[in-house]
Enzyme design. Sequence first.
Site, PDB file in Angstrom:
ATOM      1  N   ASP A   1      27.130  26.388  16.455  1.00 30.14           N
ATOM      2  CA  ASP A   1      28.488  26.050  16.855  1.00 30.14           C
ATOM      3  C   ASP A   1      29.580  26.815  16.076  1.00 30.14           C
ATOM      4  OD1 ASP A   1      30.112  24.376  18.435  1.00 30.14           O
ATOM      5  OD2 ASP A   1      30.615  23.250  16.624  1.00 30.14           O
TER       6      ASP A   1
ATOM      7  N   ARG B   1      22.228  17.718  12.068  1.00 35.08           N
ATOM      8  CA  ARG B   1      23.668  17.572  11.856  1.00 35.08           C
ATOM      9  C   ARG B   1      24.162  16.308  12.567  1.00 35.08           C
ATOM     10  NH1 ARG B   1      26.901  21.580   9.645  1.00 35.08           N
ATOM     11  NH2 ARG B   1      25.338  23.169   9.949  1.00 35.08           N
TER      12      ARG B   1
ATOM     13  N   ARG C   1      27.404  31.355   5.489  1.00 37.83           N
ATOM     14  CA  ARG C   1      28.532  30.595   6.031  1.00 37.83           C
ATOM     15  C   ARG C   1      29.746  31.113   5.270  1.00 37.83           C
ATOM     16  NH1 ARG C   1      25.817  26.454   8.824  1.00 37.83           N
ATOM     17  NH2 ARG C   1      24.024  25.545   7.776  1.00 37.83           N
TER      18      ARG C   1
ATOM     19  N   THR D   1      20.224  27.811  16.734  1.00 36.68           N
ATOM     20  CA  THR D   1      20.304  26.719  15.760  1.00 36.68           C
ATOM     21  C   THR D   1      19.157  25.757  16.031  1.00 36.68           C
ATOM     22  OG1 THR D   1      21.485  24.676  15.157  1.00 36.68           O
ATOM     23  CG2 THR D   1      22.049  25.623  17.284  1.00 36.68           C
TER      24      THR D   1
ATOM     25  N   ASP E   1      22.323  21.560  19.727  1.00 34.73           N
ATOM     26  CA  ASP E   1      23.565  20.816  19.983  1.00 34.73           C
ATOM     27  C   ASP E   1      24.628  21.680  20.669  1.00 34.73           C
ATOM     28  OD1 ASP E   1      23.988  22.526  17.859  1.00 34.73           O
ATOM     29  OD2 ASP E   1      25.084  21.078  16.634  1.00 34.73           O
TER      30      ASP E   1
ATOM     31  N   ASP F   1      19.381  22.708  15.789  1.00 32.94           N
ATOM     32  CA  ASP F   1      19.930  21.393  16.165  1.00 32.94           C
ATOM     33  C   ASP F   1      19.936  21.104  17.669  1.00 32.94           C
ATOM     34  OD1 ASP F   1      20.417  21.114  13.461  1.00 32.94           O
ATOM     35  OD2 ASP F   1      22.509  21.745  13.599  1.00 32.94           O
TER      36      ASP F   1
ATOM     37  N   GLY G   1      23.576  28.721   9.705  1.00 36.59           N
ATOM     38  CA  GLY G   1      22.209  28.355   9.305  1.00 36.59           C
ATOM     39  C   GLY G   1      21.196  29.194  10.068  1.00 36.59           C
TER      40      GLY G   1
HETATM   41  O1  F6P Z   1      22.660  23.472  11.613  1.00 38.69           O
HETATM   42  C1  F6P Z   1      21.376  23.602  11.093  1.00 38.69           C
HETATM   43  C2  F6P Z   1      21.194  22.699   9.901  1.00 38.69           C
HETATM   44  O2  F6P Z   1      19.871  22.862   9.423  1.00 38.69           O
HETATM   45  C3  F6P Z   1      21.496  21.219  10.138  1.00 38.69           C
HETATM   46  O3  F6P Z   1      20.470  20.546  10.808  1.00 38.69           O
HETATM   47  C4  F6P Z   1      21.730  20.742   8.736  1.00 38.69           C
HETATM   48  O4  F6P Z   1      22.564  19.616   8.724  1.00 38.69           O
HETATM   49  C5  F6P Z   1      22.427  21.925   8.094  1.00 38.69           C
HETATM   50  O5  F6P Z   1      22.090  23.073   8.880  1.00 38.69           O
HETATM   51  C6  F6P Z   1      22.061  22.199   6.658  1.00 38.69           C
HETATM   52  O6  F6P Z   1      22.861  23.235   6.193  1.00 38.69           O
HETATM   53  P1  F6P Z   1      22.580  24.067   4.868  1.00 38.69           P
HETATM   54  O7  F6P Z   1      21.386  24.942   5.128  1.00 38.69           O
HETATM   55  O8  F6P Z   1      23.812  24.850   4.652  1.00 38.69           O
HETATM   56  O9  F6P Z   1      22.273  23.060   3.804  1.00 38.69           O
END
Ligand code: F6P
Length: 319
Positions: A103, A171, A72, A125, A129, A127, A11
């Site tokens: 992560d 997340r 991803r 990120t 985390d 998050d 992300g």
């Molecule tokens: O890890 C960053 C994040 O924005 C999280 O907070 C969220 O759950 C996820 O990515 C969303 O992923 P995507 O952009 O693939 O929908």
Amino acid sequence: MKKIAVITSGGDCPGMNAAIRAVVRVALTYGIEVWGIRNGYAGMIADDMTKLDSRSVGDIIQKGGTFLGTARSEEFRTLKGQQKAADNLQAHGIEGLVVIGGDGSLTGAKQLSGLGIKIIGLPGTIDNDIWGTDYTIGFDTAVNTALDAINKLRDTASAHGRVMLVEVMGRACGWIALTAGLAGGAEIILVPEQPFSSDNICKKLVESRSKGKKYSIIVVAEGAGSAMELGKYISAKTGLETRVSVIGHIQRGGAPTVADRLLASRLAERAVRALVEGRSDIMIGYKNNQCVEVPITDAVGKKKDIDPELYRLADVLSQ
Ligand code: F6P
């Protein structure tokens, strides 16, 4: 070391561009050539890379997203994909790699280090985390975006006397909810790290009305459950007028804050310096206002918790 590469993966987050810029410009001062890998590990497998110079990273420090692109990649989860990616780097004579991501991306970096690439991770990120760093790149901007939303929702909640639930990202981690909730004066903050009961929430809301509160703000971390479902429950159980906002990917975009630009620039400089000085298989974190080097295995293997003191304070201040 003569040639390194930089990649953003997973992300995106505000500050990734500032980090790429700093990697390139610091490396050039050491006479090191820098290549940018497009679209994350998928681009590494597809051999999609380009040489970067000082001008290629001009006019990006203020921009959200990542000008290299990100993805991803499912293929990179396989040993075959990882080997292909490592082979491509080696074919270009790339000796070191700076990976900017969360992560999953840092776990990917760890796999590459097992295949002979010298890697340095940077925690990128929203998050917050990642173990081994007080802050991740992008977190501060995301929290400020969430706070802006809470401030606006407070205006309308107050005007109508409503219960307003705001679901934020994060997340499986409650850092965004806790920080934005505390700064935004939320009455209730729900995070995955702390168990809660929907009935107790309803009780608290009804009590707070009897104490003179005219409206309520509840911040819900996405990992704690669905704000939409909880909103329906509260409305049915208490009769209080309830509305829900899921602010979603808005939190991922926008110009990085000062804090994120500085963090990205400082961590990136330290990453290049570590490579030059012969260190690798580490993540550069930020602890007590200093850049620190932590083993990449710890960064991806250990769990970062929310700060219980902040959680306690948020509760005290919500009376
Ligand atoms: O890890 C960053 C994040 O924005 C999280 O907070 C969220 O759950 C996820 O990515 C969303 O992923 P995507 O952009 O693939 O929908």
